[in-house]
Design an enzyme around this catalytic site. Structure first.
Site, PDB file in Angstrom:
ATOM      1  CG  LEU A   9      -1.929  -1.220   1.219  1.00  0.00           C
ATOM      2  CD1 LEU A   9      -2.671  -1.299   2.550  1.00  0.00           C
ATOM      3  CD2 LEU A   9      -2.936  -1.119   0.062  1.00  0.00           C
ATOM      4  N   GLY A  10       1.871   1.254  -0.904  1.00  0.00           N
ATOM      5  CA  GLY A  10       2.708   2.445  -1.091  1.00  0.00           C
ATOM      6  C   GLY A  10       1.967   3.453  -1.951  1.00  0.00           C
ATOM      7  NE  ARG A  32       8.618  -3.633   4.305  1.00  0.00           N
ATOM      8  CZ  ARG A  32       9.747  -3.181   3.791  1.00  0.00           C
ATOM      9  NH1 ARG A  32      10.743  -4.011   3.584  1.00  0.00           N
ATOM     10  NH2 ARG A  32       9.886  -1.914   3.453  1.00  0.00           N
ATOM     11  N   PRO A  70       7.992  -3.069  -5.080  1.00  0.00           N
ATOM     12  CG  PRO A  70       9.523  -1.865  -3.786  1.00  0.00           C
ATOM     13  CD  PRO A  70       8.296  -2.708  -3.679  1.00  0.00           C
ATOM     14  CG  ASN A  97       7.242  -0.038 -13.547  1.00  0.00           C
ATOM     15  OD1 ASN A  97       6.215  -0.299 -14.171  1.00  0.00           O
ATOM     16  ND2 ASN A  97       7.585   1.196 -13.229  1.00  0.00           N
ATOM     17  CB  SER A 123       1.494   3.674 -17.449  1.00  0.00           C
ATOM     18  OG  SER A 123       1.954   5.014 -17.548  1.00  0.00           O
ATOM     19  N   GLY A 124       0.541   5.605 -15.135  1.00  0.00           N
ATOM     20  CA  GLY A 124      -0.308   6.756 -14.835  1.00  0.00           C
ATOM     21  C   GLY A 124       0.117   7.463 -13.564  1.00  0.00           C
ATOM     22  CE  LYS A 177       4.656   1.885 -16.872  1.00  0.00           C
ATOM     23  NZ  LYS A 177       5.041   1.882 -15.504  1.00  0.00           N
ATOM     24  CG  HIS A 180       4.250   3.644 -21.213  1.00  0.00           C
ATOM     25  ND1 HIS A 180       4.814   4.208 -20.077  1.00  0.00           N
ATOM     26  CD2 HIS A 180       3.128   4.365 -21.454  1.00  0.00           C
ATOM     27  CE1 HIS A 180       4.084   5.214 -19.670  1.00  0.00           C
ATOM     28  NE2 HIS A 180       3.038   5.330 -20.485  1.00  0.00           N
ATOM     29  CG  ASN A 181       7.993   3.303 -17.835  1.00  0.00           C
ATOM     30  OD1 ASN A 181       6.812   3.397 -18.127  1.00  0.00           O
ATOM     31  ND2 ASN A 181       8.392   3.078 -16.609  1.00  0.00           N
ATOM     32  CD  GLU A 184       7.275   7.904 -18.128  1.00  0.00           C
ATOM     33  OE1 GLU A 184       6.292   7.136 -18.181  1.00  0.00           O
ATOM     34  OE2 GLU A 184       8.002   7.986 -17.120  1.00  0.00           O
ATOM     35  NE  ARG A 429      32.081  -6.888 -40.923  1.00  0.00           N
ATOM     36  CZ  ARG A 429      31.450  -7.933 -41.407  1.00  0.00           C
ATOM     37  NH1 ARG A 429      30.954  -7.889 -42.641  1.00  0.00           N
ATOM     38  NH2 ARG A 429      31.283  -9.016 -40.701  1.00  0.00           N
TER      39      ARG A 429
HETATM   40  N1  LIG Z   1       5.242   5.519  -8.602  1.00  0.00           N
HETATM   41  C1  LIG Z   1       4.839   5.428  -9.863  1.00  0.00           C
HETATM   42  O1  LIG Z   1       4.543   6.417 -10.546  1.00  0.00           O
HETATM   43  C2  LIG Z   1       4.713   4.071 -10.509  1.00  0.00           C
HETATM   44  C3  LIG Z   1       4.010   3.947 -11.713  1.00  0.00           C
HETATM   45  C4  LIG Z   1       3.837   2.689 -12.282  1.00  0.00           C
HETATM   46  C5  LIG Z   1       4.382   1.573 -11.663  1.00  0.00           C
HETATM   47  N2  LIG Z   1       5.072   1.723 -10.501  1.00  0.00           N
HETATM   48  C6  LIG Z   1       5.609   0.491  -9.898  1.00  0.00           C
HETATM   49  O2  LIG Z   1       4.736   0.123  -8.826  1.00  0.00           O
HETATM   50  C7  LIG Z   1       5.481  -0.557  -7.818  1.00  0.00           C
HETATM   51  C8  LIG Z   1       5.256   0.158  -6.490  1.00  0.00           C
HETATM   52  O3  LIG Z   1       5.712   1.502  -6.635  1.00  0.00           O
HETATM   53  P1  LIG Z   1       5.345   2.648  -5.580  1.00  0.00           P
HETATM   54  O4  LIG Z   1       5.662   3.926  -6.245  1.00  0.00           O
HETATM   55  O5  LIG Z   1       3.982   2.423  -5.027  1.00  0.00           O
HETATM   56  O6  LIG Z   1       6.444   2.359  -4.439  1.00  0.00           O
HETATM   57  P2  LIG Z   1       6.431   2.780  -2.912  1.00  0.00           P
HETATM   58  O7  LIG Z   1       5.565   3.957  -2.659  1.00  0.00           O
HETATM   59  O8  LIG Z   1       7.856   2.826  -2.504  1.00  0.00           O
HETATM   60  O9  LIG Z   1       5.746   1.529  -2.201  1.00  0.00           O
HETATM   61  C9  LIG Z   1       6.375   0.289  -2.137  1.00  0.00           C
HETATM   62  C10 LIG Z   1       5.480  -0.710  -1.453  1.00  0.00           C
HETATM   63  O10 LIG Z   1       6.135  -1.969  -1.438  1.00  0.00           O
HETATM   64  C11 LIG Z   1       6.301  -2.389  -0.093  1.00  0.00           C
HETATM   65  N3  LIG Z   1       7.582  -3.055   0.074  1.00  0.00           N
HETATM   66  C12 LIG Z   1       8.796  -2.547  -0.172  1.00  0.00           C
HETATM   67  N4  LIG Z   1       9.740  -3.459   0.118  1.00  0.00           N
HETATM   68  C13 LIG Z   1       9.098  -4.557   0.579  1.00  0.00           C
HETATM   69  C14 LIG Z   1       9.530  -5.833   1.025  1.00  0.00           C
HETATM   70  N5  LIG Z   1      10.817  -6.160   1.067  1.00  0.00           N
HETATM   71  N6  LIG Z   1       8.583  -6.727   1.399  1.00  0.00           N
HETATM   72  C15 LIG Z   1       7.272  -6.392   1.360  1.00  0.00           C
HETATM   73  N7  LIG Z   1       6.809  -5.215   0.942  1.00  0.00           N
HETATM   74  C16 LIG Z   1       7.710  -4.298   0.543  1.00  0.00           C
HETATM   75  C17 LIG Z   1       6.247  -1.147   0.740  1.00  0.00           C
HETATM   76  O11 LIG Z   1       5.862  -1.487   2.060  1.00  0.00           O
HETATM   77  P3  LIG Z   1       6.351  -0.643   3.349  1.00  0.00           P
HETATM   78  O12 LIG Z   1       5.311   0.411   3.571  1.00  0.00           O
HETATM   79  O13 LIG Z   1       6.420  -1.648   4.433  1.00  0.00           O
HETATM   80  O14 LIG Z   1       7.688  -0.077   3.013  1.00  0.00           O
HETATM   81  C18 LIG Z   1       5.192  -0.352  -0.006  1.00  0.00           C
HETATM   82  O15 LIG Z   1       3.907  -0.805   0.287  1.00  0.00           O
HETATM   83  C19 LIG Z   1       6.949  -0.541  -8.289  1.00  0.00           C
HETATM   84  O16 LIG Z   1       7.221  -1.731  -8.979  1.00  0.00           O
HETATM   85  C20 LIG Z   1       6.981   0.625  -9.244  1.00  0.00           C
HETATM   86  O17 LIG Z   1       8.016   0.520 -10.198  1.00  0.00           O
HETATM   87  C21 LIG Z   1       5.239   2.929  -9.890  1.00  0.00           C
END
Ligand SMILES: NC(=O)c1ccc[n+]([C@@H]2O[C@H](COP(=O)([O-])OP(=O)(O)OC[C@H]3O[C@@H](n4cnc5c(N)ncnc54)[C@H](OP(=O)(O)O)[C@@H]3O)[C@@H](O)[C@H]2O)c1
Length: 451
Positions: A9-10, A32, A70, A97, A123-124, A177, A180-181, A184, A429
């Site tokens: 839930l990041g 976590r 991640p 990703n 994406s978004g 994806k 796409h990046n 981007e 060559r």
């Molecule tokens: N941000 C963007 O714009 C975007 C767009 C598209 C795709 N993504 C992809 O979406 C995914 C999440 O990105 P985010 O931006 O939401 O990242 P984030 O805000 O850093 O959140 C990461 C999440 O993963 C959890 N986590 C990290 N390490 C962990 C571990 N070792 N074991 C269990 N849980 C763990 C974290 O929990 P804790 O709270 O416990 O740390 C948190 O809930 C990534 O793959 C990213 O590349 C991101």
């Protein structure tokens, strides 16, 4: 019972869970760090769980599990943790990703338990995740059909169609994806080069923003231009200065642009703009070299209409390079990608959403996966080429690096050139390595005794 579990839930997980809840889906949340889950407790259609087991057991069967963590070892570790609680028929989605080659391994691992695995590109950014992202699911089609009602509902909608479509087998969704990046990265850097050129012409952030606003219509209209227009007008609340001027001139990345570049080398596809955009980010961080050289204050005369034409042509080259990767990957990996549909789901929700995608959707829809954007944009390219030449040469003569405008120019120019000198390469060559050559006047393969 809950309908779907969101694991992680990041920034993205929280937003996409909220999007599901807003659409009436009952979400089981697990993170976590439980304190994060707690911040969502009490929201409508949400129950947060301290233990993963409880979150999974709260789900209707087949269980639908949406991971948003991640990329890399964390995904494997989450699958380790999920394994004891899932059973045949359940569906595990990795919506981060992840690198597409990791998907086949993860899919096979879960397949042994009869559990379906879907690689889901999303994406978004945070706002897209909350209000409707572009979603690129791949893997088992049977599994997709069971989650489609959720993914297609939460996706952005464009002209009544969801910006979510089944992409193909294995990790094709994560591949789509990733590229796409890459596109981007290229479009962001092109906008940066236009911004730097306008700054060198003495324009304020406000007037640069006004110019970009005048471009942001018709085939050039895009999300990236829209946010840049706003960024350039934003004031720092503490100093009332333009916020953009207070940001350190060094850009970060999380790797998807680099992966796109690496894949392009494996696929033998020229993605000079995507590659150049990644290199430009590296250069921005090369403190030692950047400090070594004395600084030159550049002043140029600039015709912003020429700059617009140069940007238009270069942007088409960037998308052309990205879509050539899709076309090749479709055959190389046997994914049978529908390039028109990919363009279609990029039309809203995602970071590269742009009016240009309407044209790209149409081109591939009419002409099939081997089409080139220049099937439709050749006339524009020829008409805009003089402007691109002027912008690149003016920039370089006045010490303004324009790696992507230059790459776009050197992508097009060889296509017009009568001869590229590759005959001399072949002769070299053959001289040192007896690699042979073909002749223009006879059939067959030849070797010459040069001395
Ligand atoms: N941000 C963007 O714009 C975007 C767009 C598209 C795709 N993504 C992809 O979406 C995914 C999440 O990105 P985010 O931006 O939401 O990242 P984030 O805000 O850093 O959140 C990461 C999440 O993963 C959890 N986590 C990290 N390490 C962990 C571990 N070792 N074991 C269990 N849980 C763990 C974290 O929990 P804790 O709270 O416990 O740390 C948190 O809930 C990534 O793959 C990213 O590349 C991101």
């Amino acid at each position: 019972m809950n309908q779907i579990a969101v694991i992680g839930l990041g920034v993205m997980g929280k937003a996409i869970a909220q999007n599901m809840m807003n659409h009436g889906f009952r979400v089981a949340g697990y993170n976590r760090t439980y304190a994060v889950t707690e911040t969502m407790q009490g929201k409508e259609n949400f129950i947060g769980y301290k233990e993963l087991k409880d979150a999974i057991e709260s789900l209707e069967k087949p269980r639908k599990i949406f991971m948003m963590v991640p990329a890399g070892p964390v995904v494997d570790a989450m699958i380790d943790q999920l394994e004891p609680f899932v059973e045949a028929g359940d569906i595990v989605m990795d919506a981060g990703n992840s690198y597409f080659e990791d998907d086949a391994r993860r899919g096979k691992r879960l397949e042994k338990l009869g559990v379906h695995y879907l690689a889901v590109g999303v994406s978004g950014g945070e706002m897209g995740a909350l209000h409707g992202p572009s979603i690129m699911p791949s893997g088992s089609k049977e599994a997709y059909d069971q989650v489609a009602f959720i993914l297609e509902t939460i996706a952005a909608q464009k002209d009544g169609e969801p910006c979510c479509t089944y992409i193909g087998p294995e990790g094709s969704g994560h591949y789509v994806k990733m590229v796409h990046n890459g596109i981007e990265y290229a479009d962001m850097q092109l906008i940066v080069e236009a911004y730097i050129a306008m700054k060198a012409a003495g324009m304020s952030n406000q007037s640069i923003s006004d110019v970009l606003e005048s471009w942001n219509q018709g085939p050039l209209e895009s999300y990236l231009l829209s946010i840049t227009i706003k960024i350039l007008r934003e004031k720092d609340p503490d100093t009332q200065k333009d916020l953009v001027d207070l940001i350190v001139d060094a850009s970060s990345n999380k790797g998807t642009g680099k992966w796109t570049s690496q894949c392009a080398l494996v696929q033998d596809i020229n993605v000079s703009l995507i590659h150049g955009a990644y290199m430009a980010r590296l250069t921005s961080n090369d403190e030692e070299l950047r400090h070594r050289f004395p600084k030159v204050q550049s002043h140029i005369e600039l015709d912003t209409e020429q700059l617009r034409q140069a940007y238009f042509l270069a942007r088409v080259v960037a998308y052309e390079q990205g879509f050539r990767l899709y076309s090749d990957a479709s055959k190389r990996y046997g994914w049978d990608l529908n390039l028109s549909k990919i363009a279609s789901i990029f039309r809203a929700g995602c970071i590269i959403q742009a009016n240009l995608l309407e044209y790209i959707r149409d081109t591939f829809g009419r002409l099939g996966p081997d089409a080139s954007l220049f099937d439709d944009f050749e006339e524009m390219a020829i008409a805009h080429l003089p402007a691109l030449k002027t912008i690149v040469t003016t920039g370089l003569l006045h010490d303004i690096s324009m790696p992507l405008f230059t790459a776009a120019l050197t992508y097009i120019i060889p296509m017009q050139q009568v001869a590229l000198g590759a005959n001399l390469i072949q002769a070299q060559r053959d001289f040192f390595g007896a690699h042979t050559f073909k002749r223009v006047d006879k059939e067959g393969v030849f070797h010459h005794h040069w001395e």
